[in-house]
Design an enzyme around this catalytic site. Structure first.
Site, PDB file in Angstrom:
ATOM      1  N   GLU A  14       1.022   3.887   1.852  1.00  0.00           N
ATOM      2  CA  GLU A  14       1.569   4.302   3.146  1.00  0.00           C
ATOM      3  C   GLU A  14       2.732   3.422   3.577  1.00  0.00           C
ATOM      4  OE1 GLU A  14      -2.888   5.325   3.199  1.00  0.00           O
ATOM      5  OE2 GLU A  14      -1.631   3.714   2.436  1.00  0.00           O
ATOM      6  N   HIS A  62       0.853  -1.185   0.000  1.00  0.00           N
ATOM      7  CA  HIS A  62       0.000   0.000   0.000  1.00  0.00           C
ATOM      8  C   HIS A  62       0.895   1.243   0.000  1.00  0.00           C
ATOM      9  CE1 HIS A  62      -3.894  -1.960   1.749  1.00  0.00           C
ATOM     10  NE2 HIS A  62      -3.296  -2.736   0.849  1.00  0.00           N
TER      11      HIS A  62
END
Length: 157
Positions: free
Chosen positions: A56, A54
């Site tokens: 992040e 992801h």
């Protein structure tokens, strides 16, 4: 334009770049220390066959590598969408001082990224979760924890 808006535009641009390059979903993230971008990431789940890739997570890994640390206490996270449960956990482990996000989890759900199952499962009693979790008690595992507890030269986190 505020400082926060300027950095959010960078995170959003990363989300568009990743989407355009078919690297993964429409998510981008940066890590900022002071006025410098120290980490960047966009979703690469489908291009790397990694469900943890992801935006992040990638941005946190990049920032930690660049800063040579495993905590981001003096940093801020700018992400194009409210973090999912996995990313939120990683963000808390990294300990930044703030998280700024654009789209909400409701916005994400409306385009096919619904994390409600995971939020529900976290609150669920372990024996009632959809994926079975089976406890196998092992004395050896507890010994390793005891070793950690008694280790004098360790880096706490």
């Amino acid at each position: 334009m505020t400082r926060e808006e300027k950095f959010m535009k960078v995170a959003i641009a990363l989300s568009e770049k990743g989407l355009t390059n078919n690297e993964g979903g429409p998510f981008g993230c940066i890590v900022v220390k002071g006025d410098e971008i120290v980490g960047r990431g966009n979703n690469k789940v489908t291009s790397t066959n990694d469900p943890t890739a992801h935006a992040e997570i990638i941005a946190i890994r990049d920032a930690c590598k660049n800063l040579e640390t495993f905590q981001l206490e003096d940093c801020e996270i700018y992400t194009s969408c409210e973090p999912c449960p996995m990313c939120l956990g990683a963000i808390y482990w990294a300990r930044p001082k703030a998280i700024y996000y654009a789209n909400t989890r409701k916005d994400a759900s409306s385009v096919g990224f619904d994390d409600s199952l995971i939020y529900d499962e976290i609150d669920m009693e372990i024996t009632k979760r959809k994926i079975p979790m089976i406890h196998i008690e092992q004395a050896e595992a507890l010994k390793v924890f005891e070793h950690w507890k008694n280790k004098e030269r360790k880096t706490r986190y």
